[in-house]
Design an enzyme around this catalytic site. Structure first.
Site, PDB file in Angstrom:
ATOM      1  N   CYS A 154     -36.768   6.873  33.752  1.00  0.00           N
ATOM      2  CA  CYS A 154     -36.912   7.211  32.323  1.00  0.00           C
ATOM      3  C   CYS A 154     -36.406   8.619  32.033  1.00  0.00           C
ATOM      4  O   CYS A 154     -35.596   8.833  31.149  1.00  0.00           O
ATOM      5  CB  CYS A 154     -38.365   7.090  31.892  1.00  0.00           C
ATOM      6  SG  CYS A 154     -38.924   5.400  31.929  1.00  0.00           S
ATOM      7  N   HIS A 155     -36.929   9.586  32.766  1.00  0.00           N
ATOM      8  CA  HIS A 155     -36.558  10.953  32.451  1.00  0.00           C
ATOM      9  C   HIS A 155     -36.171  11.740  33.704  1.00  0.00           C
ATOM     10  O   HIS A 155     -36.199  12.967  33.705  1.00  0.00           O
ATOM     11  CB  HIS A 155     -37.685  11.652  31.688  1.00  0.00           C
ATOM     12  CG  HIS A 155     -38.131  10.857  30.501  1.00  0.00           C
ATOM     13  ND1 HIS A 155     -39.220  10.026  30.545  1.00  0.00           N
ATOM     14  CD2 HIS A 155     -37.607  10.719  29.267  1.00  0.00           C
ATOM     15  CE1 HIS A 155     -39.347   9.416  29.378  1.00  0.00           C
ATOM     16  NE2 HIS A 155     -38.385   9.816  28.590  1.00  0.00           N
ATOM     17  N   GLY A 156     -35.879  11.025  34.801  1.00  0.00           N
ATOM     18  CA  GLY A 156     -35.288  11.649  35.974  1.00  0.00           C
ATOM     19  C   GLY A 156     -36.211  12.518  36.810  1.00  0.00           C
ATOM     20  O   GLY A 156     -35.865  13.646  37.140  1.00  0.00           O
TER      21      GLY A 156
ATOM     22  N   ARG B 104     -36.774  15.191  25.534  1.00  0.00           N
ATOM     23  CA  ARG B 104     -36.239  15.101  26.893  1.00  0.00           C
ATOM     24  C   ARG B 104     -35.454  16.339  27.297  1.00  0.00           C
ATOM     25  O   ARG B 104     -35.181  16.541  28.472  1.00  0.00           O
ATOM     26  CB  ARG B 104     -35.334  13.876  27.016  1.00  0.00           C
ATOM     27  CG  ARG B 104     -36.074  12.588  26.756  1.00  0.00           C
ATOM     28  CD  ARG B 104     -35.254  11.416  27.144  1.00  0.00           C
ATOM     29  NE  ARG B 104     -33.932  11.434  26.504  1.00  0.00           N
ATOM     30  CZ  ARG B 104     -33.019  10.513  26.699  1.00  0.00           C
ATOM     31  NH1 ARG B 104     -33.248   9.529  27.513  1.00  0.00           N
ATOM     32  NH2 ARG B 104     -31.857  10.583  26.074  1.00  0.00           N
TER      33      ARG B 104
ATOM     34  N   TYR C 139     -36.489  12.192  20.080  1.00  0.00           N
ATOM     35  CA  TYR C 139     -36.596  11.819  21.494  1.00  0.00           C
ATOM     36  C   TYR C 139     -35.686  12.723  22.333  1.00  0.00           C
ATOM     37  O   TYR C 139     -36.059  13.145  23.436  1.00  0.00           O
ATOM     38  CB  TYR C 139     -36.195  10.356  21.654  1.00  0.00           C
ATOM     39  CG  TYR C 139     -36.598   9.724  22.963  1.00  0.00           C
ATOM     40  CD1 TYR C 139     -37.920   9.714  23.374  1.00  0.00           C
ATOM     41  CD2 TYR C 139     -35.654   9.114  23.788  1.00  0.00           C
ATOM     42  CE1 TYR C 139     -38.292   9.126  24.556  1.00  0.00           C
ATOM     43  CE2 TYR C 139     -36.016   8.522  24.973  1.00  0.00           C
ATOM     44  CZ  TYR C 139     -37.338   8.522  25.355  1.00  0.00           C
ATOM     45  OH  TYR C 139     -37.692   7.933  26.531  1.00  0.00           O
TER      46      TYR C 139
END
Lengths: 410, 210
Positions: free
Chosen positions: B174-176, A300, A296
């Site tokens: 969540c991921h900006g 990201r 993960y």
């Protein structure tokens, strides 16, 4: 009754009767009784047996949980709460299953790191390694599907994020996602099929584990010295020596997992999953299960959707070709003075990636994730092939027996 | 759905190729055996082997079709839902979230400043360039699917207390990903702007989504 021409191999006539019709008795005797194990194998060699025992525990506890679980969006969350509160020992079954899954990953990760450190993936055990990576992939899929079933907030949004990974594929991505979900968003159709697949995949894993074990028994187990078995002096029989050792390991494991189940059953769970799924509210911080967190983190770390997805799957896929990336003939890192330290760093790096994968993707964590990502791929694609070419391996003992004569007991 | 047809197509091709290679191998082996034994010419029966295997493969492939297709959204799911929303209660600067086809839809009554900010953006600086005029039917009302185009989370910014991100629109926790007051992606991993669902104004205060 018994024909006099039937061979009488065993004292027990029933065993003879079976053996003549299905030679399973001699098979078990050969593979789990007389099977020669290198005598220098340390406790890291018990993790394979441990993993298969956990798999059986998971399958059994899962079957009994399924008897009380309802795979419907309106009822799933409450049926899990009912298991926890009303079903006799339901709490034990559920905590055993959820913590067992986490421990399955711990044990399998140690098993994999052992294979990497001692070079068990090298000739002639490449296929064995490939089957192992395949098991690892199936495990990740199964644990993801299982995580969705309680239908809490983390279940719902985890499912949304993971299935959206497929929408990154150009042209067919969006359609593929809809096909996987059976709906435009994660819904009842999704929960139903995830339950069906979560039930069946463990049996597929069991099948591949069978192949994995059969394959390792062809050329025998690797050992800490990484050299081949040369004579009978190098080995001990599986029964009773290794069986006792593995049993001791199972006892230690039993103490550890009991401590977790009875004193900290939610240590490895996310509190948000005790909130029923709400399609209109995303939790402020979606956390991956810790055992998937390193991957993960890689996802990201890339500021591009498709790029992140490719690298994340690439990080797993690259494991498949590890036997051909490593150019060194020496198996064990004990005899590879330089590569050993890069290997250690790889382990540390994997932990660090896991840690940042559970932290918010911003600032220092993002930077660490990117550095970790670079090392992860550099280790496989640059360090492993190059060091194998230029490193001067240490002096290998002539046989496993000589390991003890040298006085170095590893 | 197109994806199921795509998978069918791929499996048919895959099975066909598989059969072809297997058949070719069998052919070669049969050939070698013949040469070894008595130098007979190629047997025409080999053609039968190949063709029956291919047809058999196609049969298996077409039997897979119902299974693949059964995983696509069912007919009741496909039947497009539509939602009517009464806008009269929404004050300037406020926004509401309604559910349409299982997804959240954001309806925002924008302030003058927000409209001004959305309209006066250098289009070349956007990742997914489109002008604000093309995204709204009435500049005061912004209608968006509240699904982040990165990995499907619901962005924050609907409540007064929410973080709205650096561009005063929406922010995906969540991921900006940061979205502006027109729901366009400005910063972060999301590749596209927040989608605009099909909708029309039935009257000044009622819209129909879908």
């Amino acid at each position: 009754m018994q024909n006099s021409s039937e061979p009488k191999k065993y004292k027990n006539s029933f065993l003879n009767w079976i053996e003549y019709r299905l030679p399973i008795v001699s098979y078990i005797e050969k593979e789990y009784g007389d099977y020669p194990m290198p005598k220098n194998c340390n406790y890291f060699w018990s993790f394979g047996a441990l993993a298969s025992i956990i798999l059986v525990i998971l399958i059994v506890s899962g079957i009994f949980l399924a008897m009380n679980y309802t795979p419907h969006t309106d009822m799933a969350f409450n049926s899990v709460e009912r298991i926890m509160r009303d079903v006799s020992y339901g709490w034990l079954l559920r905590y055993l299953h959820s913590n067992g899954a986490a421990f399955f990953f711990i044990v399998v990760y140690i098993h994999m790191l052992r294979s990497m450190y001692y070079g068990s993936y090298k000739y002639p055990r490449e296929l064995n390694w490939i089957l192992g990576v395949f098991i690892f992939l199936l495990m990740m899929a199964t644990s993801f599907l299982g995580y969705v079933l309680p239908w809490g907030q983390m279940s719902y949004w985890g499912a949304t994020v993971i299935t959206n990974l497929f929408s990154a594929i150009p042209l067919i991505g969006e359609g593929l996602k809809t096909w996987i979900l059976g709906d435009y968003t994660v819904g009842n159709a999704t929960l139903n099929r995830f339950f069906a697949l979560h039930y069946v995949l463990p049996f597929v894993i069991l099948g591949v584990v069978g192949l994995h074990v059969a394959a390792v028994h062809v050329h025998g187990s690797n050992n800490p010295a990484g050299i081949d078995i040369k004579s009978k002096d190098d080995t001990v029989k599986f029964f009773p020596y290794m069986l006792v050792k593995d049993t001791f390991m199972v006892c230690v494991f039993g103490v550890v997992i009991s401590a977790i189940i009875f004193f900290g059953p939610n240590l490895m769970a996310e509190v948000d999953n005790y909130i029923p799924a709400d399609p209109l509210v995303t939790p402020s911080h979606i956390v991956a299960n810790w055992y998937l967190a390193p991957f993960y983190a890689i996802l990201r770390a890339i500021p591009d959707k498709l790029g992140g997805v490719i690298l994340m799957f690439g990080a797993i896929a690259i494991l498949f070709i590890l036997p051909w990336l490593d150019s060194s003939k020496t198996r064990s890192c004990n005899y590879r003075p330089i590569y050993k330290w890069f290997m250690m760093l790889f382990f540390v790096n994997f932990f660090v990636l896991g840690y940042v994968g559970m932290m918010p993707a911003e600032g220092i964590y993002l930077l660490i994730a990117r550095i970790g990502l670079v090392y992860y791929f550099a280790f496989f694609l640059i360090i492993t092939p190059l060091i194998g070419k230029y490193e001067k391996p240490g002096h290998l003992p002539a046989s496993i027996r000589d390991v003890y004569i040298d006085g170095k007991n590893y | 759905m197109t994806i199921s047809y795509f998978i069918l197509f791929l499996s048919v091709i895959g099975i066909f190729l598989f059969c072809y290679f297997i058949a070719t191998r069998v052919w070669i082996k049969v050939d070698e055996e013949k040469k070894d034994s008595n130098n007979q010419p190629k047997n025409r029966r080999d053609f039968l082997y190949i063709s029956s295997m291919s047809i058999g493969g196609l049969g298996v492939a077409s039997f897979m079709w119902p299974f693949v297709k059964s995983m696509s959204p069912a007919e009741d799911t496909l039947a497009l839902g539509s939602t009517e929303v009464d806008l009269s209660e929404i004050g300037i600067g406020q926004s509401i979230t309604v559910k349409w086809r299982g997804k959240p839809v954001f309806i925002k009554r924008r302030t003058e400043e927000e409209i001004f900010a959305a309209q006066n953006v250098d289009l070349s600086s956007l990742r997914d360039p489109i002008s604000d005029e093309d995204r709204v039917q009435n500049p005061e009302w912004l209608v968006l699917e509240g699904v982040c185009t990165h990995l499907g989370c619901v962005p924050l910014g609907q409540k007064m207390s929410d973080t709205k991100g650096e561009f005063e629109g929406w922010f995906c926790p969540c991921h900006g990903s940061h979205y502006d007051t027109s729901g366009r992606i400005r910063k972060g991993p999301a590749p596209e702007n927040l989608a605009v669902p099909p909708y029309r104004f039935l009257s000044d205060t009622i819209i129909k989504i879908g």
